[in-house]
Design an enzyme around this catalytic site. Structure first.
Site, mmCIF file in Angstrom:
data_model
loop_
_atom_site.group_PDB
_atom_site.id
_atom_site.type_symbol
_atom_site.label_atom_id
_atom_site.label_comp_id
_atom_site.label_asym_id
_atom_site.label_seq_id
_atom_site.Cartn_x
_atom_site.Cartn_y
_atom_site.Cartn_z
ATOM 1 N N ASP A 30 0.721 -1.204 0.072
ATOM 2 C CA ASP A 30 -0.154 0.072 -0.013
ATOM 3 C C ASP A 30 0.888 1.156 -0.035
ATOM 4 O O ASP A 30 1.787 1.310 0.698
ATOM 5 C CB ASP A 30 -1.109 0.013 1.180
ATOM 6 C CG ASP A 30 -2.092 0.982 1.080
ATOM 7 O OD1 ASP A 30 -3.096 0.422 1.152
ATOM 8 O OD2 ASP A 30 -1.882 2.164 1.281
ATOM 9 N N ILE A 31 0.599 2.365 -0.966
ATOM 10 C CA ILE A 31 1.213 3.481 -0.987
ATOM 11 C C ILE A 31 1.329 4.432 0.360
ATOM 12 O O ILE A 31 2.140 5.113 0.755
ATOM 13 C CB ILE A 31 0.767 4.298 -2.122
ATOM 14 C CG1 ILE A 31 1.742 5.216 -2.637
ATOM 15 C CG2 ILE A 31 -0.641 4.910 -1.804
ATOM 16 C CD1 ILE A 31 1.531 5.705 -4.059
ATOM 17 N N ASN A 86 -12.983 -2.993 2.133
ATOM 18 C CA ASN A 86 -13.872 -1.839 2.199
ATOM 19 C C ASN A 86 -14.658 -1.996 1.108
ATOM 20 O O ASN A 86 -14.292 -2.112 -0.091
ATOM 21 C CB ASN A 86 -13.015 -0.538 2.411
ATOM 22 C CG ASN A 86 -12.293 -0.553 3.805
ATOM 23 O OD1 ASN A 86 -12.441 -1.021 4.745
ATOM 24 N ND2 ASN A 86 -11.113 0.192 3.485
ATOM 25 N N GLY A 92 -16.215 2.679 3.180
ATOM 26 C CA GLY A 92 -14.953 3.472 3.044
ATOM 27 C C GLY A 92 -14.054 2.898 1.981
ATOM 28 O O GLY A 92 -12.823 3.056 2.025
ATOM 29 N N GLN A 93 -14.724 2.586 0.822
ATOM 30 C CA GLN A 93 -13.883 2.174 -0.382
ATOM 31 C C GLN A 93 -13.618 3.308 -1.227
ATOM 32 O O GLN A 93 -14.426 3.879 -1.590
ATOM 33 C CB GLN A 93 -14.878 0.950 -0.995
ATOM 34 C CG GLN A 93 -13.795 0.519 -2.461
ATOM 35 C CD GLN A 93 -14.705 -0.368 -3.031
ATOM 36 O OE1 GLN A 93 -15.808 -0.564 -2.911
ATOM 37 N NE2 GLN A 93 -14.044 -1.298 -4.067
ATOM 38 N N SER A 94 -12.204 3.489 -1.465
ATOM 39 C CA SER A 94 -11.698 4.742 -2.324
ATOM 40 C C SER A 94 -11.414 4.277 -3.577
ATOM 41 O O SER A 94 -11.552 4.893 -4.517
ATOM 42 C CB SER A 94 -10.732 5.315 -1.665
ATOM 43 O OG SER A 94 -9.517 4.704 -1.432
ATOM 44 N N HIS A 99 -9.811 -5.226 -3.481
ATOM 45 C CA HIS A 99 -8.733 -5.313 -3.026
ATOM 46 C C HIS A 99 -9.218 -5.758 -1.501
ATOM 47 O O HIS A 99 -9.935 -5.374 -0.883
ATOM 48 C CB HIS A 99 -7.894 -4.283 -3.049
ATOM 49 C CG HIS A 99 -8.494 -2.944 -2.405
ATOM 50 N ND1 HIS A 99 -9.601 -2.279 -3.347
ATOM 51 C CD2 HIS A 99 -8.479 -2.283 -1.320
ATOM 52 C CE1 HIS A 99 -9.836 -1.270 -2.585
ATOM 53 N NE2 HIS A 99 -9.198 -1.087 -1.440
ATOM 54 N N LEU A 100 -8.035 -6.791 -1.132
ATOM 55 C CA LEU A 100 -8.149 -6.961 0.302
ATOM 56 C C LEU A 100 -6.669 -6.222 0.914
ATOM 57 O O LEU A 100 -5.670 -6.576 0.289
ATOM 58 C CB LEU A 100 -7.850 -8.569 0.484
ATOM 59 C CG LEU A 100 -9.098 -9.429 0.446
ATOM 60 C CD1 LEU A 100 -8.869 -10.901 0.203
ATOM 61 C CD2 LEU A 100 -9.834 -9.208 1.807
ATOM 62 N N HIS A 101 -7.006 -5.780 2.059
ATOM 63 C CA HIS A 101 -5.921 -5.179 2.750
ATOM 64 C C HIS A 101 -5.283 -6.457 3.644
ATOM 65 O O HIS A 101 -6.084 -6.990 4.371
ATOM 66 C CB HIS A 101 -6.223 -3.901 3.665
ATOM 67 C CG HIS A 101 -6.777 -2.749 2.969
ATOM 68 N ND1 HIS A 101 -6.214 -1.634 2.665
ATOM 69 C CD2 HIS A 101 -8.070 -2.491 2.412
ATOM 70 C CE1 HIS A 101 -6.875 -0.644 2.064
ATOM 71 N NE2 HIS A 101 -8.002 -1.130 1.928
HETATM 72 P P1 DGP Z 1 -9.661 1.682 0.212
HETATM 73 O O1 DGP Z 1 -9.760 2.900 0.644
HETATM 74 O O2 DGP Z 1 -10.101 0.448 0.956
HETATM 75 O O3 DGP Z 1 -10.396 1.584 -1.133
HETATM 76 O O4 DGP Z 1 -8.142 1.374 -0.188
HETATM 77 C C1 DGP Z 1 -7.473 1.949 -1.142
HETATM 78 C C2 DGP Z 1 -5.955 1.593 -0.785
HETATM 79 O O5 DGP Z 1 -5.169 1.979 -1.882
HETATM 80 C C3 DGP Z 1 -5.599 2.841 0.295
HETATM 81 O O6 DGP Z 1 -4.974 2.139 1.331
HETATM 82 C C4 DGP Z 1 -4.324 3.381 -0.521
HETATM 83 C C5 DGP Z 1 -3.849 2.537 -1.767
HETATM 84 N N1 DGP Z 1 -3.455 3.337 -2.800
HETATM 85 C C6 DGP Z 1 -4.160 4.171 -3.292
HETATM 86 N N2 DGP Z 1 -3.529 4.497 -4.539
HETATM 87 C C7 DGP Z 1 -2.426 3.729 -4.582
HETATM 88 C C8 DGP Z 1 -1.281 3.483 -5.338
HETATM 89 O O7 DGP Z 1 -1.331 4.281 -6.581
HETATM 90 N N3 DGP Z 1 -0.461 2.723 -5.510
HETATM 91 C C9 DGP Z 1 -0.430 1.933 -4.140
HETATM 92 N N4 DGP Z 1 0.554 0.987 -3.973
HETATM 93 N N5 DGP Z 1 -1.456 1.923 -3.313
HETATM 94 C C10 DGP Z 1 -2.718 2.912 -3.438
#
Ligand code: DGP
Length: 113
Positions: A30-31, A86, A92-94, A99-101
């Site tokens: 995750d970024i 999410n 809270g899904q962005s 995806h699974l965290h």
């Molecule tokens: P959610 O909010 O559950 O949809 O999680 C989205 C996640 O994706 C959040 O923790 C940040 C991550 N994320 C967003 N943009 C990028 C990206 O460009 N690269 C990576 N590696 N992660 C990203």
């Protein structure tokens, strides 16, 4: 989907710290990590969320979870970890590619915010 960030990562068009990939899944860091281990697991195939994926292909959904738990074990979070997906606005899904965290490496709080 051409305008989907995680489809771009799955295709290799958008850079990411990829730690595993096979025909069906890509795993990357995750970024914005919120724990010492914070990994995202995505299916290569675009599905908006876990409900859509489970309805479309329950076998793929099962291997999705299996991939996440395998990665957690390989990352060494032996004291415990959390899988989170999410879903939708109130969930809270962005990023609208399922995806699974995989979270671990510290004591995680509960209940979620
Ligand atoms: P959610 O909010 O559950 O949809 O999680 C989205 C996640 O994706 C959040 O923790 C940040 C991550 N994320 C967003 N943009 C990028 C990206 O460009 N690269 C990576 N590696 N992660 C990203």
């Amino acid at each position: 989907m051409s305008d989907c960030l995680f489809c771009g990562i799955a295709a290799g068009d958008i850079p990411a710290d990829v730690i595993y990939r096979d025909e069906d899944f890509v795993v990357f860091r995750d970024i914005v990590p919120t724990a010492p281990t914070h990994i995202l697991v995505i299916p290569v195939q675009h599905h908006e969320n876990i409900a859509e994926l489970a309805n479309a292909d329950v076998e793929l959904a099962g291997r999705f979870v299996q991939t996440a738990t395998t990665v957690a074990q390989q990352e060494g979070v032996h004291e415990g970890f959390r899988l989170v997906t999410n879903t939708g606005d109130e969930g809270g899904q962005s990023v609208r590619h399922v995806h699974l965290h995989v979270l671990g490496g510290r004591q995680l709080g509960w209940p979620a915010g």
